[in-house]
Design an enzyme around this catalytic site. Structure first.
Site, PDB file in Angstrom:
ATOM      1  CG  HIS A 536      31.359   9.392  36.778  1.00 20.11           C
ATOM      2  ND1 HIS A 536      31.360   8.057  36.386  1.00 20.11           N
ATOM      3  CD2 HIS A 536      31.429   9.381  38.135  1.00 20.11           C
ATOM      4  CE1 HIS A 536      31.425   7.288  37.463  1.00 20.11           C
ATOM      5  NE2 HIS A 536      31.470   8.066  38.539  1.00 20.11           N
ATOM      6  CG  HIS A 580      33.496   4.898  38.937  1.00 24.37           C
ATOM      7  ND1 HIS A 580      32.328   5.087  39.636  1.00 24.37           N
ATOM      8  CD2 HIS A 580      33.320   3.772  38.196  1.00 24.37           C
ATOM      9  CE1 HIS A 580      31.482   4.115  39.340  1.00 24.37           C
ATOM     10  NE2 HIS A 580      32.069   3.297  38.466  1.00 24.37           N
TER      11      HIS A 580
END
Length: 602
Positions: A536, A580
């Site tokens: 990420h 996310h």
């Protein structure tokens, strides 16, 4: 550097007459050397931008993507949800990056997958659809000085993007999500789990017996994600929904869009100046290190959507970055913006596994070729069954440290506010890890534990002056005392979760790797050995107020001290999102498209 004239090349090539499709594999197929907009990168954000801008038939859009098509040979691994683990790393869909040695990981270098394919990382990620907290967007608004990025203002864009569908098995989803906070008419398909697992009831019962620490959350995409709830995924009709399938496919049907794949942008080129600010609306690209360089010009804007690694790399190759670092590689500096490539953040995570008293975990399926073949046959026939489901689990949880936590007292709170999580748990019906080899036999239960409010900052730096060399990627995973201690507290929380009564007859004992992860020091040693990136990366081209001398882009996402250049991707976030991040990137791109349209309204 000399360029091969596109006009000459087009005139000489029969392809210019015979190719009518918008998906191109050679610069010779380009219809023009000038477009209104050139979008660099057909990833999560770039496909949205291409779609929205090309809604006006008078606007000509070119998208240049370094990677391959999301269809064709081997593409099942990115289209079938259950096969997501085969999408990366070491595949044709991946940039196959590796980090520099990570001090917080005992000097290990780790794989750093990023999508090199139409759809970018939305085509290879684990399909989690999590928007983050209202605090995250409200902090983005404060940092940028633009209330348009606030949760209240961005929520309509989130709903515009989404098309929530029933799960693959068609079960009644009452009590598993809140329809009032979802969109049902957008492009991106989302859904709830469509295949039950043996751990589902145990997870939800744990939220009842330990409700103070692990409360149930009906819908974590409401802006208040804290608690345990049912996972929502970017899956629809049994298949992955990526920015390529959701947005680019539609754009490819328009005559005013060209998408050139397998072609890498090497730098941006100055096409003029306004006062002291260079205009960078020329784009140089090539298909190989030694191949010819080509150039196109954007009449209105170049939009960089190459992601948190590619965007800063292209900026620096174009002379936009820290002057000292550019001079060391003999790259002439056009704009001194020292924050380019700096401030990188990512989510470190570690997998915890236990031996389970259950022969119905995903381990059995992976260990039995006959069962695997039968599941695939069911999927091929009906797009249902376990192959249509996200293999990363049916539930997810987001949690904060206690208000009286010694960590918060010592270091302060790095999150955006009380609705934002410090750590995350993902509950897996089987053995899961990016850094450990799955045992050939046995059944397991895993909890993936991620520190989603890290304080460490890393960087992306050029290794050479060639776009065909990977940059130096340093996410600085577990690089601060706070991050290491936060992960310790998160792991201990996961151990309390499995010690709850619903797991009494299910958990046999910890998997051998984690047997000694019972003390703070033991957990730190375990994390140093097995933790890695959850993939990420953000913040390498951060946003700031227009008046700030720091930052890379202003509140409209225009690159500072430059004309004709905008960044639209995850790199603009000034901090890592407590989620996310793909859902947040879609939201950023939707609003950015409107900003671009407004800037060039006739």
């Amino acid at each position: 550097m000399a360029f091969m004239k596109l006009s000459k090349l087009l005139a000489l090539s029969f392809l210019s007459k015979e190719i009518s499709a918008s998906l191109l594999t050679s610069p010779a197929q380009l219809k023009s050397a000038e477009y209104d907009f050139v979008v660099v990168g057909a990833g999560t954000a770039g496909c949205v931008i291409a779609n929205r801008l090309s809604e006006d038939p008078q606007v000509r859009v070119l998208v240049i993507e370094a990677g391959r098509s999301n269809t064709g040979d081997g593409a099942d691994v990115i289209q079938i949800p259950f096969l997501v683990g085969d999408a990366t790393p070491s595949t044709s869909f991946d940039w196959n990056y590796t980090t520099v040695p990570q001090q917080g990981l005992a000097g290990r270098s780790v794989a750093f997958p990023r999508g090199r394919v139409l759809g970018g990382s939305s085509s290879v990620n684990f399909m989690y659809y999590t928007r983050g907290s209202s605090d995250d967007f409200d902090r983005l608004a404060r940092v940028s000085g633009d209330d348009g990025w606030s949760w209240k203002k961005i929520l309509p864009y989130i709903l515009k993007t989404e098309k929530h569908l029933p799960p693959a098995d068609g079960h009644n989803t009452t009590g598993q999500f809140n329809p009032a906070v979802h969109g049902f008419n957008g492009h991106l398909l989302t859904t709830l789990p469509g295949f039950p697992s043996d751990i589902d009831d145990r997870v939800t019962k744990t939220t009842e017996v330990l409700k103070d620490e692990f409360p149930f959350n009906l819908d974590m995409n409401s802006g208040t994600p804290l608690g345990v709830g049912w996972l929502q995924s970017t899956i629809g009709n049994g298949a992955r929904s990526s920015s390529a399938t959701a947005f680019l496919t539609e754009a490819l049907g328009r005559p005013n869009v060209d998408v050139l794949i397998e072609t890498q942008v090497t730098r941006l080129i100055q096409t003029g100046h306004t006062g002291s600010a260079p205009i960078l609306q020329g784009v140089e690209f090539a298909q190989s290190r030694s191949g010819p360089r080509f150039k196109v010009t954007a009449q209105k804007e170049v939009i960089l959507s190459a992601g948190s690694i590619g965007t800063p790399q292209i900026l620096m190759l174009s002379g936009i970055g820290d002057q000292k670092e550019l001079e060391a590689l003999k790259i002439p500096t056009s704009v001194h913006l020292p924050d380019v490539g700096k401030n990188m953040q990512d989510h470190p995570f570690v997998a915890m596994q236990w031996i389970a008293n259950d022969n119905q975990t995903q381990d059995t399926l992976n260990q039995r070729p006959d069962l695997f073949a039968a599941a695939q046959k069911e999927y091929d026939a009906t797009h249902t069954g376990i192959f249509a489901n996200n293999p990363a689990g049916n539930h997810i949880g987001w949690f904060r440290l206690p208000d009286d936590s010694p960590l918060l007292k010592q270091f302060g709170d790095p999150t955006g506010g009380p609705h934002s999580p410090h750590f995350e748990m993902m509950y897996e019906n089987g053995f899961f890890s990016f850094t450990q080899t799955a045992p050939p036999t046995g059944n397991f239960f895993s909890i993936l534990v991620a520190a989603v409010a890290p304080t460490a900052r890393g960087s992306v730096k050029l290794a050479t002056s060639s776009a065909f060399d990977h940059p130096l990627i340093d996410p600085n995973l577990l690089g601060t005392e706070f991050d290491q201690s936060l992960l310790v507290e998160a792991v201990k929380s996961s151990q309390r979760f499995v010690a709850a009564s619903p797991w009494k007859d299910y958990i046999i004992k910890p998997f051998v790797d984690s047997v000694n992860a019972t003390t703070d020091e033991g957990i730190k040693e375990y994390a140093a050995k097995f933790a890695t990136t959850i993939r990420h990366p953000v913040s390498t081209s951060i946003i700031s107020k227009e008046s700030d001398k720091t930052g890379v882009v202003g509140p409209q996402l225009l690159v500072k001290n430059v004309k004709g250049l905008r960044v639209v991707d995850a790199s603009i976030w000034p901090f890592v999102v407590g989620a996310h991040p793909q859902a947040a990137v879609y939201a950023i791109a939707e609003r950015a498209a409107d900003l671009i349209k407004a800037a060039h309204k006739k």
